[in-house]
Design a protein around this motif. Structure first.
Motif, PDB file in Angstrom:
ATOM      1  N   ALA A   1      20.952  73.252  10.244  1.00 42.12           N
ATOM      2  CA  ALA A   1      19.647  73.204  10.162  1.00 42.12           C
ATOM      3  C   ALA A   1      18.586  72.838   9.366  1.00 42.12           C
ATOM      4  CB  ALA A   1      19.478  74.773   8.661  1.00 42.12           C
ATOM      5  N   LEU A   2      18.944  71.903   7.799  1.00 40.65           N
ATOM      6  CA  LEU A   2      18.137  71.007   7.631  1.00 40.65           C
ATOM      7  C   LEU A   2      17.990  69.409   8.473  1.00 40.65           C
ATOM      8  CD1 LEU A   2      20.362  70.520   4.033  1.00 40.65           C
ATOM      9  CD2 LEU A   2      17.928  71.726   4.825  1.00 40.65           C
ATOM     10  N   SER A   3      18.637  69.207   9.957  1.00 39.94           N
ATOM     11  CA  SER A   3      18.184  68.308  10.689  1.00 39.94           C
ATOM     12  C   SER A   3      17.182  69.032  11.660  1.00 39.94           C
ATOM     13  CB  SER A   3      19.737  67.622  11.531  1.00 39.94           C
ATOM     14  OG  SER A   3      20.011  66.830  10.884  1.00 39.94           O
ATOM     15  N   TYR A   4      16.694  70.436  11.529  1.00 41.99           N
ATOM     16  CA  TYR A   4      16.425  71.058  12.543  1.00 41.99           C
ATOM     17  C   TYR A   4      14.824  71.078  11.967  1.00 41.99           C
ATOM     18  CZ  TYR A   4      13.201  74.189  14.651  1.00 41.99           C
ATOM     19  OH  TYR A   4      12.526  74.974  15.181  1.00 41.99           O
ATOM     20  N   PHE A   5      14.777  71.300  10.327  1.00 42.14           N
ATOM     21  CA  PHE A   5      13.734  71.072   9.849  1.00 42.14           C
ATOM     22  C   PHE A   5      13.502  69.882   9.728  1.00 42.14           C
ATOM     23  CE2 PHE A   5      15.730  74.843   8.155  1.00 42.14           C
ATOM     24  CZ  PHE A   5      14.061  76.012   8.267  1.00 42.14           C
ATOM     25  N   ALA A   6      14.462  68.466   9.243  1.00 37.87           N
ATOM     26  CA  ALA A   6      13.941  67.421   9.834  1.00 37.87           C
ATOM     27  C   ALA A   6      12.433  67.380   8.325  1.00 37.87           C
ATOM     28  CB  ALA A   6      12.935  66.603  11.115  1.00 37.87           C
ATOM     29  N   GLU A   7      11.340  66.408   8.637  1.00 35.00           N
ATOM     30  CA  GLU A   7      10.746  65.945   7.197  1.00 35.00           C
ATOM     31  C   GLU A   7      10.407  66.653   6.525  1.00 35.00           C
ATOM     32  OE1 GLU A   7      10.213  65.437  10.529  1.00 35.00           O
ATOM     33  OE2 GLU A   7      10.574  62.359  10.803  1.00 35.00           O
ATOM     34  N   GLN A   8      10.470  67.568   6.650  1.00 30.26           N
ATOM     35  CA  GLN A   8      10.392  69.442   6.254  1.00 30.26           C
ATOM     36  C   GLN A   8      11.330  69.875   5.075  1.00 30.26           C
ATOM     37  OE1 GLN A   8       8.589  73.171   7.646  1.00 30.26           O
ATOM     38  NE2 GLN A   8       9.886  72.255   9.888  1.00 30.26           N
ATOM     39  N   ALA A   9      12.711  69.381   4.989  1.00 30.00           N
ATOM     40  CA  ALA A   9      13.340  68.744   4.223  1.00 30.00           C
ATOM     41  C   ALA A   9      13.982  68.117   3.527  1.00 30.00           C
ATOM     42  CB  ALA A   9      14.739  69.750   5.023  1.00 30.00           C
ATOM     43  N   ASN A  10      12.532  67.068   3.225  1.00 32.21           N
ATOM     44  CA  ASN A  10      12.678  65.461   2.584  1.00 32.21           C
ATOM     45  C   ASN A  10      12.993  65.731   1.321  1.00 32.21           C
ATOM     46  OD1 ASN A  10      12.436  63.970   4.804  1.00 32.21           O
ATOM     47  ND2 ASN A  10      10.464  63.607   4.249  1.00 32.21           N
ATOM     48  N   GLU A  11      12.603  67.064   0.926  1.00 34.32           N
ATOM     49  CA  GLU A  11      12.899  67.089  -0.918  1.00 34.32           C
ATOM     50  C   GLU A  11      13.910  67.589  -0.789  1.00 34.32           C
ATOM     51  OE1 GLU A  11      11.421  71.473  -1.580  1.00 34.32           O
ATOM     52  OE2 GLU A  11      10.472  70.515   0.123  1.00 34.32           O
ATOM     53  N   LEU A  12      15.116  67.686  -0.005  1.00 30.38           N
ATOM     54  CA  LEU A  12      16.201  68.460  -0.045  1.00 30.38           C
ATOM     55  C   LEU A  12      17.176  66.563  -0.522  1.00 30.38           C
ATOM     56  CD1 LEU A  12      17.752  71.544   0.842  1.00 30.38           C
ATOM     57  CD2 LEU A  12      16.380  70.750  -1.465  1.00 30.38           C
ATOM     58  N   THR A  13      16.659  65.580   0.335  1.00 28.62           N
ATOM     59  CA  THR A  13      17.149  64.299   0.264  1.00 28.62           C
ATOM     60  C   THR A  13      18.544  63.574  -1.295  1.00 28.62           C
ATOM     61  OG1 THR A  13      15.847  63.553   1.670  1.00 28.62           O
ATOM     62  CG2 THR A  13      16.847  61.554   0.404  1.00 28.62           C
ATOM     63  N   PRO A  14      17.364  63.938  -2.118  1.00 28.89           N
ATOM     64  CA  PRO A  14      18.810  62.906  -3.280  1.00 28.89           C
ATOM     65  C   PRO A  14      19.683  64.268  -3.583  1.00 28.89           C
ATOM     66  CG  PRO A  14      16.662  64.151  -4.299  1.00 28.89           C
ATOM     67  CD  PRO A  14      16.286  64.403  -2.818  1.00 28.89           C
ATOM     68  N   GLN A  15      19.692  65.843  -2.590  1.00 29.59           N
ATOM     69  CA  GLN A  15      20.782  66.368  -2.989  1.00 29.59           C
ATOM     70  C   GLN A  15      21.554  66.005  -2.417  1.00 29.59           C
ATOM     71  OE1 GLN A  15      18.085  67.929  -3.390  1.00 29.59           O
ATOM     72  NE2 GLN A  15      18.309  68.182  -5.519  1.00 29.59           N
ATOM     73  N   ILE A  16      21.465  65.597  -1.262  1.00 26.96           N
ATOM     74  CA  ILE A  16      22.352  65.568   0.617  1.00 26.96           C
ATOM     75  C   ILE A  16      23.317  64.070   0.160  1.00 26.96           C
ATOM     76  CG2 ILE A  16      21.760  64.295   2.697  1.00 26.96           C
ATOM     77  CD1 ILE A  16      19.987  66.843   3.110  1.00 26.96           C
ATOM     78  N   LYS A  17      22.415  62.807  -0.610  1.00 29.56           N
ATOM     79  CA  LYS A  17      22.757  61.708  -1.074  1.00 29.56           C
ATOM     80  C   LYS A  17      23.436  61.564  -1.749  1.00 29.56           C
ATOM     81  CE  LYS A  17      18.604  58.740  -0.306  1.00 29.56           C
ATOM     82  NZ  LYS A  17      17.569  57.657  -1.304  1.00 29.56           N
ATOM     83  N   LEU A  18      24.191  62.739  -2.577  1.00 31.40           N
ATOM     84  CA  LEU A  18      25.029  63.342  -4.174  1.00 31.40           C
ATOM     85  C   LEU A  18      26.307  64.012  -2.857  1.00 31.40           C
ATOM     86  CD1 LEU A  18      25.713  63.468  -6.577  1.00 31.40           C
ATOM     87  CD2 LEU A  18      24.538  65.712  -6.709  1.00 31.40           C
ATOM     88  N   LEU A  19      25.730  64.359  -2.205  1.00 27.70           N
ATOM     89  CA  LEU A  19      26.355  64.665  -1.256  1.00 27.70           C
ATOM     90  C   LEU A  19      27.428  63.689  -0.478  1.00 27.70           C
ATOM     91  CD1 LEU A  19      28.188  67.551  -0.131  1.00 27.70           C
ATOM     92  CD2 LEU A  19      26.536  67.828   1.716  1.00 27.70           C
ATOM     93  N   LEU A  20      26.766  63.018  -0.080  1.00 26.82           N
ATOM     94  CA  LEU A  20      27.662  62.210   0.991  1.00 26.82           C
ATOM     95  C   LEU A  20      28.374  60.873  -0.362  1.00 26.82           C
ATOM     96  CD1 LEU A  20      24.817  60.275   2.545  1.00 26.82           C
ATOM     97  CD2 LEU A  20      26.663  61.935   3.730  1.00 26.82           C
ATOM     98  N   LYS A  21      28.123  60.855  -1.508  1.00 29.68           N
ATOM     99  CA  LYS A  21      28.872  59.805  -2.503  1.00 29.68           C
ATOM    100  C   LYS A  21      30.251  60.887  -3.099  1.00 29.68           C
ATOM    101  CE  LYS A  21      25.121  57.750  -3.559  1.00 29.68           C
ATOM    102  NZ  LYS A  21      24.377  57.566  -5.005  1.00 29.68           N
ATOM    103  N   GLN A  22      29.478  62.393  -3.035  1.00 31.29           N
ATOM    104  CA  GLN A  22      31.458  63.263  -3.514  1.00 31.29           C
ATOM    105  C   GLN A  22      32.915  62.716  -3.054  1.00 31.29           C
ATOM    106  OE1 GLN A  22      29.546  67.276  -3.203  1.00 31.29           O
ATOM    107  NE2 GLN A  22      28.754  67.143  -5.828  1.00 31.29           N
ATOM    108  N   PRO A  23      33.706  62.481  -3.660  1.00 28.37           N
ATOM    109  CA  PRO A  23      34.881  62.180  -3.018  1.00 28.37           C
ATOM    110  C   PRO A  23      35.221  63.515  -1.852  1.00 28.37           C
ATOM    111  CG  PRO A  23      35.321  62.390  -5.495  1.00 28.37           C
ATOM    112  CD  PRO A  23      33.667  62.470  -4.969  1.00 28.37           C
ATOM    113  N   ASN A  24      35.161  64.643  -2.320  1.00 32.58           N
ATOM    114  CA  ASN A  24      36.003  65.259  -1.789  1.00 32.58           C
ATOM    115  C   ASN A  24      34.702  66.481  -0.331  1.00 32.58           C
ATOM    116  OD1 ASN A  24      34.322  67.105  -3.620  1.00 32.58           O
ATOM    117  ND2 ASN A  24      35.046  68.500  -3.589  1.00 32.58           N
ATOM    118  N   THR A  25      34.073  65.765  -0.143  1.00 35.59           N
ATOM    119  CA  THR A  25      33.669  65.904   1.110  1.00 35.59           C
ATOM    120  C   THR A  25      34.402  65.617   2.215  1.00 35.59           C
ATOM    121  OG1 THR A  25      31.111  65.701   0.045  1.00 35.59           O
ATOM    122  CG2 THR A  25      31.341  65.708   1.947  1.00 35.59           C
ATOM    123  N   SER A  26      34.063  66.107   3.613  1.00 37.10           N
ATOM    124  CA  SER A  26      34.671  66.630   5.029  1.00 37.10           C
ATOM    125  C   SER A  26      34.161  65.235   5.121  1.00 37.10           C
ATOM    126  CB  SER A  26      34.738  67.511   5.191  1.00 37.10           C
ATOM    127  OG  SER A  26      33.828  67.994   5.879  1.00 37.10           O
TER     128      SER A  26
END
Length: 680
Positions: free
Chosen positions: A527-552
């Motif tokens: 859904a966020l990829s569909y919203f694209a730039e509208q959802a830029n404010e959630l970028t910090p949470q997504i970066k954090l998700l990428l760094k978490q060791p248990n993220t699939s």
């Protein structure tokens, strides 16, 4: 010597056609051969199934531009033509699984074409072939199977081979015979462009009517004309089957169904859930000796606009045989006495075809058709190796790359709308999306809600990653849906956040990303990829998700896609690393599909090294040999394609898309985590 009412060898030049029609008239007074002393107590059934053809190619449905098919037209005079018949699925294995089981594939776990994870059943679900055999029928299949489930004890044909025939039954034993004709299969249109000169068509290419979404080129016109020629060859074969029944004295004891296994087959039809992919010709010839099973009044030479789909075929045969349908069947009988209320809607679907993943669900009610694209970033024209062996597909894409198409013709290669609404009475080719039109908002809301209820009620397994389904291969697929019902509903709700304005979806998306399950994270990232730039404010949470060791890895891949589509990242090294380090082939293929979408929409190229196990095969006698071979081929095709350049315009768009502060060192930030155990 009796005079057959069917044309065994149809020559469609004007003079021969006239002779055939005169012959037809001269025979019309001769009754069919029926040996009353050998009359069976139950009716026989024959399914004549043609591959890959839509109704518009038949004169019966398209008087001005369709192929003349006198044998099918004669069947129609002796029975019913259905004007709103659907295969539910737009490709053979999924459609044939629907026919066999009478259950929606997304409920039965058979939604992916040539399933890498074959469904199994312990819940008493039996195919229509087994049910008819259990009822005493001699059930023969000549000869295609192509099912997406593996426990073939639910299909114990009396005979199944290219020589299987109903003639080998016991005396007076009723039969159910399935005959598949591949004359119109898409492989018949995979010819070299030189055929345009070397192999002229009987139909005049200049007089065919092309779909508006097709480019008007000599190649497309030739291919269309050649396909009409194939329909006339198909009609000859149908005539031979009918004549064989007639000469054996069984024609008037037999309900003969002629139908396509799904729509097709010019580019943009087969494998897509549009009308040209799922709408089929359906003609049922009513036998004289069993007219009483249908109605008191005559039904010959009639047309029906009732909604009929493949989930209704099994209940219909059971009803005409005096048997009850299974309580597991999704559909209902459409022919016979004392029928339930008519179908009010048609539900259809499109999932993975070869290496191309998608998730589309559609609902037709009346003349309105609602389409829900759950992966809207994936164009319909996303690369699928087998489709693009067709030279017309290749030409269509090349014309798009060179900017020579209009908006309607270009849409096939561009991201899709998340939802669409079409009025098929005015727009049968589904070209004008009414979803944003003010006067259709009530209809849009109603149909959206109906489809949401539909996918939730069946516990739609299409929302579960095929890589995850692999873990459940040996369980009952129907029971799996029941067990995961609540979790699947949450996936659907996460995916449907993209239907809201971003301001309304923001808080739930944030919650799903931070504390949701893996699947809620996955669908929220879509859904966020569909919203694209509208959802830029959630970028910090997504970066954090990428760094978490248990993220699939699948969640990481969707996060990378979001970062790419918002211009914050070059995905090449990160996705390549995830793919090459994945320990599960199906997971790697799903991530490759994300890469392919970025390749086809933004111009990224990926040079992926295949793991050795992606080309290994079990011994040929192994049960899973064919499945693994098909899986390996899909992976190989995707890897090779991702290396190819797209177009200079997309490369410019890609370079413009990357902003001045991309994520640094993506391989270090996003290590592969394919060993993490993921719970649904």
């Amino acid at each position: 010597m009796s005079c057959s009412r069917y044309i065994k060898s149809a020559n469609y030049q004007s003079f021969i056609l006239m002779i055939a029609l005169l012959s037809l008239v001269s025979c019309s007074a001769v009754p069919a051969q029926v040996n009353s002393t050998d009359k069976v107590l139950k009716p026989n059934f024959v399914w004549i199934i043609s591959e890959d053809n839509s109704p518009q190619y038949l004169r019966l449905y398209n008087p001005e531009f369709g192929a003349v098919m006198p044998n099918v037209e004669q069947m129609a005079k002796q029975g019913i033509t259905y004007d709103n018949a659907y295969s539910n699925a737009p490709v053979c294995s999924t459609a044939r699984s629907t026919l066999a089981l009478g259950v929606y594939p997304a409920q039965a776990g058979t939604m992916h074409h040539r399933a890498f994870v074959k469904a199994k059943y312990k819940s008493g679900l039996k195919s229509i072939y087994q049910l008819m055999k259990d009822a005493g029928y001699y059930v023969t299949n000549n000869a295609k199977t192509d099912f997406n489930f593996s426990n073939f004890d639910s299909i114990d044909f009396s005979a199944s081979s290219p020589s299987a025939s109903w003639k080998n039954r016991k005396n007076n034993q009723a039969f159910f015979h399935i005959k598949t004709l591949n004359t119109t299969h898409e492989s018949k249109l995979m010819f070299p462009a030189s055929d345009m000169v070397n192999k002229p068509t009987q139909h005049d290419p200049s007089k065919v009517k092309l779909a508006l979404f097709h480019p008007d080129t000599e190649l497309f016109r030739y291919m269309h004309a050649r396909y009409l020629d194939l329909h006339q060859k198909l009609d000859e074969q149908i005539g031979e089957i009918l004549t064989e029944l007639e000469e054996a004295g069984e024609l008037e004891n037999t309900f003969v169904f002629y139908f396509g296994d799904h729509g097709g087959v010019l580019p943009g039809s087969k494998s897509f859930a549009n009308e040209s992919g799922i709408k089929i010709p359906l003609v049922v010839r009513i036998p004289e000796n069993y007219q009483h099973l249908v109605t008191n009044s005559t039904v010959k030479n009639s047309r029906s606009d009732d909604f009929v789909s493949f989930v209704d075929m099994a209940p219909t045969l059971l009803h005409l045989s005096g048997l009850r349908k299974s309580n597991l069947h999704s559909g209902q009988a459409f022919l016979g006495r004392d029928l339930a209320a008519k179908n009010k809607y048609v539900f259809a679907y499109a999932d993975r075809f070869g290496e191309r993943y998608d998730l589309v669900r559609t609902l037709r009610v009346g003349d309105l058709k609602y389409v829900r694209n759950y992966l809207p970033m994936n164009p319909l024209g996303l690369e699928q190796n087998y489709r693009y062996k067709n030279v017309a597909y290749q030409q269509w894409r090349n014309l798009y790359k060179s900017g020579q198409l209009n908006g309607i013709q270009s849409a096939f290669f561009q991201p899709k709308d998340t939802e669409a609404l079409y009025d098929l009475s005015n727009d049968p080719e589904e070209l004008h999306n009414l979803a944003k039109e003010p006067q259709y908002q009530k209809d849009l809301r109603n149909l959206r809600q109906q489809l949401q209820q539909q996918v939730k009620s069946i516990a739609d397994l299409g929302f579960v990653s095929e890589a995850h389904l692999e873990r459940y291969e040996y369980l009952d697929s129907l029971q799996l849906g029941n067990d995961l019902h609540t979790k699947i509903n949450k996936m659907i709700e996460a995916a449907d956040l993209m239907l809201l304005p971003f301001d309304q979806a923001r808080s739930q998306l944030m919650k799903n990303i931070t504390i949701g399950s893996e699947n809620e994270q996955y669908w929220s990232l879509v859904a966020l990829s569909y919203f694209a730039e509208q959802a830029n404010e959630l970028t910090p949470q997504i970066k954090l998700l990428l760094k978490q060791p248990n993220t699939s890895d699948l969640v990481k891949a969707r996060a990378i896609e979001f970062m790419t589509r918002t211009g914050q990242m070059d995905p090449v090294s990160a996705l390549t690393s995830l793919i090459e380090n994945s320990q599960q082939q199906l997971e790697a293929l799903e991530i490759m599909n994300i890469a392919a979408s970025l390749h086809d929409t933004l111009g990224y190229e990926f040079d992926i090294s295949a793991r050795p196990e992606w080309s290994s095969l079990p011994i040929k006698s192994a049960v899973d040999y064919t499945t693994k071979s098909y899986q390996n081929g899909s992976v190989k095709a995707r890897i090779e394609y991702l290396k190819t350049p797209w177009s200079s315009d997309l490369v410019k768009l890609k370079n413009k898309n990357i902003n001045k502060n991309p994520v640094q060192d993506p391989i270090d930030v996003i290590p592969s985590n394919s060993q993490v155990e993921v719970s649904l």
